[in-house]
Design a protein around this motif. Sequence first.
Motif, short mmCIF file in Angstrom:
data_model
loop_
_atom_site.label_atom_id
_atom_site.label_comp_id
_atom_site.label_asym_id
_atom_site.label_seq_id
_atom_site.Cartn_x
_atom_site.Cartn_y
_atom_site.Cartn_z
N LEU A 38 0.83 -1.21 0.00
CA LEU A 38 0.00 0.00 0.00
C LEU A 38 0.86 1.25 0.00
O LEU A 38 0.61 2.19 -0.76
N LEU A 39 1.89 1.27 0.83
CA LEU A 39 2.80 2.41 0.89
C LEU A 39 3.53 2.61 -0.43
O LEU A 39 3.63 3.73 -0.94
N LEU A 40 4.03 1.52 -1.02
CA LEU A 40 4.72 1.63 -2.31
C LEU A 40 3.78 2.09 -3.41
O LEU A 40 4.18 2.84 -4.31
N ILE A 46 4.15 1.88 -10.07
CA ILE A 46 5.01 0.82 -10.60
C ILE A 46 5.72 0.06 -9.47
O ILE A 46 5.73 -1.18 -9.50
N PRO A 47 6.35 0.72 -8.48
CA PRO A 47 6.96 -0.05 -7.39
C PRO A 47 5.95 -0.91 -6.62
O PRO A 47 6.27 -2.04 -6.23
N GLY A 48 4.77 -0.40 -6.41
CA GLY A 48 3.74 -1.19 -5.74
C GLY A 48 3.34 -2.40 -6.55
O GLY A 48 3.12 -3.49 -6.00
N MET A 49 3.24 -2.23 -7.85
CA MET A 49 2.87 -3.34 -8.73
C MET A 49 3.96 -4.41 -8.74
O MET A 49 3.67 -5.60 -8.65
N ILE A 50 5.21 -3.99 -8.84
CA ILE A 50 6.32 -4.95 -8.85
C ILE A 50 6.37 -5.71 -7.53
O ILE A 50 6.53 -6.94 -7.52
N TYR A 51 6.23 -5.02 -6.42
CA TYR A 51 6.27 -5.67 -5.12
C TYR A 51 5.09 -6.64 -4.96
O TYR A 51 5.26 -7.74 -4.42
N ALA A 52 3.92 -6.26 -5.41
CA ALA A 52 2.75 -7.13 -5.28
C ALA A 52 2.92 -8.42 -6.06
O ALA A 52 2.64 -9.51 -5.55
N VAL A 53 3.42 -8.32 -7.28
CA VAL A 53 3.64 -9.53 -8.08
C VAL A 53 4.71 -10.39 -7.42
O VAL A 53 4.60 -11.62 -7.37
#
Length: 73
Positions: A38-40, A46-53
């Motif tokens: 959530l923070l990313l 893009i950083p949130g998406m990469i971390y989620a995957v």
Amino acid sequence: MCTANTARCLEILLALLLPPLGVFFRKGCCSLEFWICLLLTVLGYIPGMIYAVWVIVKVDSDRESRDIYEPLA
């Protein structure tokens, strides 16, 4: 009805659209991974998406392989 691979593909699709939602379905609302995602996502999509995957694909596969190869005795 729904295999584990199908569920993982749907979670990855959700992680690409709304990253915290994909992590929420995999880890839950009160997990550290959800709040980091959530923070990313707030700081940058893009950083949130990469971390989620990464959380959906990598973190659970490590746990699953550890459970499979764990000694019984």
